[in-house]
Write a protein that holds these residues in place. Structure first.
Motif, mmCIF file in Angstrom:
data_model
loop_
_atom_site.group_PDB
_atom_site.id
_atom_site.type_symbol
_atom_site.label_atom_id
_atom_site.label_comp_id
_atom_site.label_asym_id
_atom_site.label_seq_id
_atom_site.Cartn_x
_atom_site.Cartn_y
_atom_site.Cartn_z
ATOM 1 N N VAL A 1 0.748 -1.267 -0.081
ATOM 2 C CA VAL A 1 0.049 0.091 0.240
ATOM 3 C C VAL A 1 1.098 1.280 -0.099
ATOM 4 O O VAL A 1 0.828 2.204 -0.840
ATOM 5 C CB VAL A 1 -0.981 -0.057 1.182
ATOM 6 C CG1 VAL A 1 -1.844 1.297 1.210
ATOM 7 C CG2 VAL A 1 -1.961 -1.252 1.144
ATOM 8 N N GLU A 2 1.965 1.337 0.675
ATOM 9 C CA GLU A 2 2.742 2.494 0.959
ATOM 10 C C GLU A 2 3.277 2.783 -0.488
ATOM 11 O O GLU A 2 3.289 4.046 -0.831
ATOM 12 C CB GLU A 2 3.956 1.992 2.004
ATOM 13 C CG GLU A 2 4.196 2.839 3.054
ATOM 14 C CD GLU A 2 5.307 2.395 4.118
ATOM 15 O OE1 GLU A 2 5.937 1.220 3.618
ATOM 16 O OE2 GLU A 2 5.088 2.455 5.244
ATOM 17 N N GLU A 3 3.790 1.568 -1.144
ATOM 18 C CA GLU A 3 4.436 2.111 -2.374
ATOM 19 C C GLU A 3 3.325 2.526 -3.497
ATOM 20 O O GLU A 3 3.537 3.476 -4.243
ATOM 21 C CB GLU A 3 4.966 0.891 -3.127
ATOM 22 C CG GLU A 3 5.986 1.038 -4.092
ATOM 23 C CD GLU A 3 5.297 1.098 -5.590
ATOM 24 O OE1 GLU A 3 5.649 1.443 -6.462
ATOM 25 O OE2 GLU A 3 4.018 0.688 -5.672
ATOM 26 N N ALA A 4 2.219 1.981 -3.346
ATOM 27 C CA ALA A 4 1.227 2.599 -4.251
ATOM 28 C C ALA A 4 0.475 4.069 -4.105
ATOM 29 O O ALA A 4 0.032 4.585 -4.875
ATOM 30 C CB ALA A 4 -0.173 1.613 -4.091
ATOM 31 N N ILE A 5 0.641 4.331 -2.713
ATOM 32 C CA ILE A 5 0.056 5.602 -2.382
ATOM 33 C C ILE A 5 1.081 6.995 -2.488
ATOM 34 O O ILE A 5 0.742 7.819 -1.729
ATOM 35 C CB ILE A 5 -0.587 5.787 -0.964
ATOM 36 C CG1 ILE A 5 0.436 5.148 0.303
ATOM 37 C CG2 ILE A 5 -1.837 4.649 -0.898
ATOM 38 C CD1 ILE A 5 -0.360 5.451 1.313
ATOM 39 N N ARG A 6 2.361 6.466 -2.702
ATOM 40 C CA ARG A 6 3.341 7.630 -2.742
ATOM 41 C C ARG A 6 2.981 8.861 -3.514
ATOM 42 O O ARG A 6 3.550 10.052 -2.805
ATOM 43 C CB ARG A 6 4.656 7.060 -3.514
ATOM 44 C CG ARG A 6 5.661 6.822 -2.617
ATOM 45 C CD ARG A 6 6.926 6.259 -3.287
ATOM 46 N NE ARG A 6 7.360 5.230 -2.324
ATOM 47 C CZ ARG A 6 8.176 3.973 -2.783
ATOM 48 N NH1 ARG A 6 8.408 4.242 -4.280
ATOM 49 N NH2 ARG A 6 8.585 3.161 -2.169
ATOM 50 N N GLY A 7 2.186 8.859 -4.570
ATOM 51 C CA GLY A 7 1.791 10.186 -5.033
ATOM 52 C C GLY A 7 0.519 10.880 -4.496
ATOM 53 O O GLY A 7 0.197 11.866 -4.920
ATOM 54 N N LEU A 8 -0.142 10.364 -3.423
ATOM 55 C CA LEU A 8 -1.265 10.699 -2.812
ATOM 56 C C LEU A 8 -0.855 11.386 -1.328
ATOM 57 O O LEU A 8 -0.938 10.674 -0.413
ATOM 58 C CB LEU A 8 -2.202 9.621 -2.669
ATOM 59 C CG LEU A 8 -2.526 8.866 -4.047
ATOM 60 C CD1 LEU A 8 -3.484 7.712 -3.677
ATOM 61 C CD2 LEU A 8 -3.497 9.985 -4.982
ATOM 62 N N PRO A 9 -0.637 12.795 -1.322
ATOM 63 C CA PRO A 9 -0.139 13.278 0.025
ATOM 64 C C PRO A 9 -1.185 13.291 0.949
ATOM 65 O O PRO A 9 -0.740 13.165 2.247
ATOM 66 C CB PRO A 9 0.161 14.874 -0.333
ATOM 67 C CG PRO A 9 -0.462 15.097 -1.568
ATOM 68 C CD PRO A 9 -0.688 13.569 -2.521
ATOM 69 N N ASN A 10 -2.665 13.016 0.780
ATOM 70 C CA ASN A 10 -3.422 12.971 1.989
ATOM 71 C C ASN A 10 -3.775 11.536 2.293
ATOM 72 O O ASN A 10 -4.884 11.398 2.947
ATOM 73 C CB ASN A 10 -4.655 13.875 1.615
ATOM 74 C CG ASN A 10 -5.418 13.457 0.527
ATOM 75 O OD1 ASN A 10 -4.810 12.778 -0.530
ATOM 76 N ND2 ASN A 10 -6.745 13.748 0.408
ATOM 77 N N VAL A 11 -3.102 10.694 1.889
ATOM 78 C CA VAL A 11 -3.526 9.226 2.220
ATOM 79 C C VAL A 11 -2.156 8.481 2.948
ATOM 80 O O VAL A 11 -1.090 8.993 2.579
ATOM 81 C CB VAL A 11 -3.583 8.472 0.992
ATOM 82 C CG1 VAL A 11 -4.134 6.781 1.484
ATOM 83 C CG2 VAL A 11 -4.616 9.387 0.017
ATOM 84 N N ASP A 12 -2.558 7.956 4.138
ATOM 85 C CA ASP A 12 -1.767 7.290 5.043
ATOM 86 C C ASP A 12 -1.914 5.917 5.012
ATOM 87 O O ASP A 12 -3.106 5.270 4.743
ATOM 88 C CB ASP A 12 -1.833 7.817 6.304
ATOM 89 C CG ASP A 12 -0.799 8.943 6.636
ATOM 90 O OD1 ASP A 12 0.149 9.162 5.828
ATOM 91 O OD2 ASP A 12 -1.429 9.984 7.263
ATOM 92 N N VAL A 13 -0.884 4.957 5.438
ATOM 93 C CA VAL A 13 -1.344 3.550 5.615
ATOM 94 C C VAL A 13 -0.955 3.105 7.165
ATOM 95 O O VAL A 13 0.003 3.918 7.715
ATOM 96 C CB VAL A 13 -0.466 2.475 4.489
ATOM 97 C CG1 VAL A 13 0.730 2.497 4.580
ATOM 98 C CG2 VAL A 13 -0.973 1.083 4.817
ATOM 99 N N ASP A 14 -1.860 2.204 7.641
ATOM 100 C CA ASP A 14 -1.783 2.052 9.011
ATOM 101 C C ASP A 14 -2.124 0.528 9.217
ATOM 102 O O ASP A 14 -2.825 0.037 8.320
ATOM 103 C CB ASP A 14 -2.446 2.951 9.779
ATOM 104 C CG ASP A 14 -2.243 3.045 11.447
ATOM 105 O OD1 ASP A 14 -1.090 2.306 11.914
ATOM 106 O OD2 ASP A 14 -3.180 3.262 12.260
ATOM 107 N N THR A 15 -2.020 -0.167 10.199
ATOM 108 C CA THR A 15 -2.695 -1.384 10.557
ATOM 109 C C THR A 15 -3.494 -1.375 11.703
ATOM 110 O O THR A 15 -3.217 -0.456 12.813
ATOM 111 C CB THR A 15 -1.372 -2.307 10.622
ATOM 112 O OG1 THR A 15 -1.936 -3.642 11.125
ATOM 113 C CG2 THR A 15 -0.452 -2.105 11.803
#
Ligand code: ADP
Length: 162
Positions: free
Chosen positions: A55-69
C-alpha cells in the motif's frame, strides 16, 4: 474540522480496484487512512508488513493518504483515529449482503461512524484479491490487476513453486 476517512480491509494483496477506491476517497476527504487489518483469525498469504509495504508504495503520489494497521474492533480504531467515516468498495450486487451487514453492525456499535460506499471503475468490477492470489498461484501474470510492485511480490511468493 477536517474530514478523515478510514478505508479498512485485508489488502491481501492490494489490487487496482482497491487503489481506485483509495484515489476516489482521497478526492472527497481531507485525509484517508488505509487500515490494513491484522486479524489473526484470518489466514493471509502476505504478512501485515508485506501488505503495508504494498500500500505504501502505491500511495506515494497521494499526499493526503496514509497507511496503518489495526487489530480489534474497527469502530474503536476509527474513533482512535478521530475519523467519522468508513469507506468500503462495492463492486457487484453480491457484495451488498456482506457489506450491508457489516455497515449495520458497525452502526449499532457506534452510531457516529458513517459507512460510505464507493464504486470502482467498470474495469475493476470483477477484480478480487482472492482471484489475483489464485492466478498467481497457477503461474499467470498478474500485471493487469495489480501494481507492478505487487506483481513482483506475487511472483516472488508463488514463482518458486512453479
Ligand atoms: P475485507 O477482508 O475487509 O473484505 P478486502 O481487501 O477484500 O478486505 O476488501 C476491502 C474493501 O475493498 C471491501 O469493501 C471490498 O468490497 C473492496 N474491494 C475489494 N476489491 C475491490 C475492487 N476490485 N473494486 C472496488 N472495491 C473493492
Amino acid at each position: 474540522m477536517s474530514r478523515i476517512a478510514v478505508y479498512p480491509g485485508s489488502f491481501d494483496p492490494l489490487t487496482r480496484g482497491h487503489l481506485d477506491i483509495i484515489q476516489r476517497a482521497a478526492r472527497i476527504f481531507d485525509h484517508v487512512i488505509v487500515g490494513v487489518s491484522n486479524n489473526s483469525a484470518k489466514k493471509h498469504v502476505f504478512s501485515v508488513s508485506e501488505r503495508i509495504e504494498m500500500v505504501e508504495e502505491a500511495i506515494r503520489g497521494l499526499p493526503n493518504v496514509d497507511v496503518d494497521t489495526f487489530a480489534g474492533l474497527l469502530v474503536d480504531y476509527v474513533k482512535r483515529k478521530k475519523a467519522r467515516v468508513l469507506i468500503r468498495g462495492l463492486r457487484v450486487v453480491s457484495d451488498m449482503d456482506y457489506e450491508f451487514q457489516l455497515a449495520s453492525f458497525n452502526r449499532r456499535l457506534n452510531k457516529e461512524v458513517e459507512t460510505v460506499f464507493l464504486m470502482p471503475d467498470d474495469q475493476h468490477t470483477y477484480l478480487a484479491s482472492s482471484m489475483v492470489r489464485e492466478i498467481a498461484r497457477l503461474g499467470a501474470g498478474t500485471e493487469p490487476f495489480v501494481t507492478p510492485f505487487v506483481a513482483r511480490r506475487l511472483k516472488l511468493k508463488f514463482g518458486a513453486k512453479k
